[in-house]
Design an enzyme around this catalytic site. Sequence first.
Site, PDB file in Angstrom:
ATOM      1  CG  HIS A 141       2.923  -3.713   6.057  1.00  0.00           C
ATOM      2  ND1 HIS A 141       4.041  -3.291   6.907  1.00  0.00           N
ATOM      3  CD2 HIS A 141       2.447  -2.614   5.446  1.00  0.00           C
ATOM      4  CE1 HIS A 141       3.844  -1.797   6.924  1.00  0.00           C
ATOM      5  NE2 HIS A 141       2.926  -1.554   6.088  1.00  0.00           N
ATOM      6  CB  CYS A 155       3.815   4.864   5.573  1.00  0.00           C
ATOM      7  SG  CYS A 155       4.596   3.673   6.899  1.00  0.00           S
ATOM      8  CG  HIS A 188       1.178 -12.229  -2.901  1.00  0.00           C
ATOM      9  ND1 HIS A 188       0.901 -13.162  -1.604  1.00  0.00           N
ATOM     10  CD2 HIS A 188       2.530 -12.312  -3.058  1.00  0.00           C
ATOM     11  CE1 HIS A 188       1.984 -13.513  -1.233  1.00  0.00           C
ATOM     12  NE2 HIS A 188       2.905 -13.115  -2.028  1.00  0.00           N
ATOM     13  CD  GLU A 222       0.874  -0.986   8.891  1.00  0.00           C
ATOM     14  OE1 GLU A 222      -0.031  -0.943   8.335  1.00  0.00           O
ATOM     15  OE2 GLU A 222       1.435  -0.269   9.810  1.00  0.00           O
ATOM     16  CG  HIS A 269       5.255   0.629   2.627  1.00  0.00           C
ATOM     17  ND1 HIS A 269       4.600   1.803   2.321  1.00  0.00           N
ATOM     18  CD2 HIS A 269       4.797   0.071   3.482  1.00  0.00           C
ATOM     19  CE1 HIS A 269       3.588   2.045   3.396  1.00  0.00           C
ATOM     20  NE2 HIS A 269       3.634   0.904   4.289  1.00  0.00           N
ATOM     21  CG  HIS A 309      -0.387   0.072   2.550  1.00  0.00           C
ATOM     22  ND1 HIS A 309      -1.078   0.668   3.545  1.00  0.00           N
ATOM     23  CD2 HIS A 309       0.606  -0.120   2.853  1.00  0.00           C
ATOM     24  CE1 HIS A 309      -0.405   0.714   4.611  1.00  0.00           C
ATOM     25  NE2 HIS A 309       0.843   0.304   4.215  1.00  0.00           N
TER      26      HIS A 309
END
Length: 160
Positions: free
Chosen positions: A32, A26, A76, A131, A30, A17
């Site tokens: 997670h 952020c 994904h 997260e 990037h 995201h």
Amino acid sequence: MLNEVSVCKIFTFDAAHQLIGHKGKCSNLHGHTYKLEVVLKGKPEATEGHSDEGFVIDFSDIKTTVQQSLVDRLDHAFLAMGNEPVLETLTNTGSKVALLSFRTTVENMSSYIAYKLKQAGLPLYSVKLWETPTSWAEVLAEDVPDEGPSYRLYGGCDCE
């Protein structure tokens, strides 16, 4: 309530995201590895001889519902609000995109997940979405209105 039991099933999914306008790292694209804890609460089945006797809900039923209603869509994928500059390129190249139409903070994501699981009919108590290994948001099902959550417009993520 008396004689109720909480059960938890844990899931993981990987997603990317970008938080446009965020003051920190952020704001960059990037990803997670999210860890999702789904806690259900209810009275165990008491019908003698019933296949689910003693269960609040069969763990395989939890897995099927959560996978089909959420994880398959998010895993994904690029989790998009819709204002990300990279969104057009991802769409045009056939990349997996989950267009959610809200800022994809862990707070908003956990509210969204709780709402979707309530809609799926699970006896939901709470959702905790990790997260990073040290950062999570938790939403109690009772705090999510039937018409859906109010998503926060600002917020960040923990990019360690």
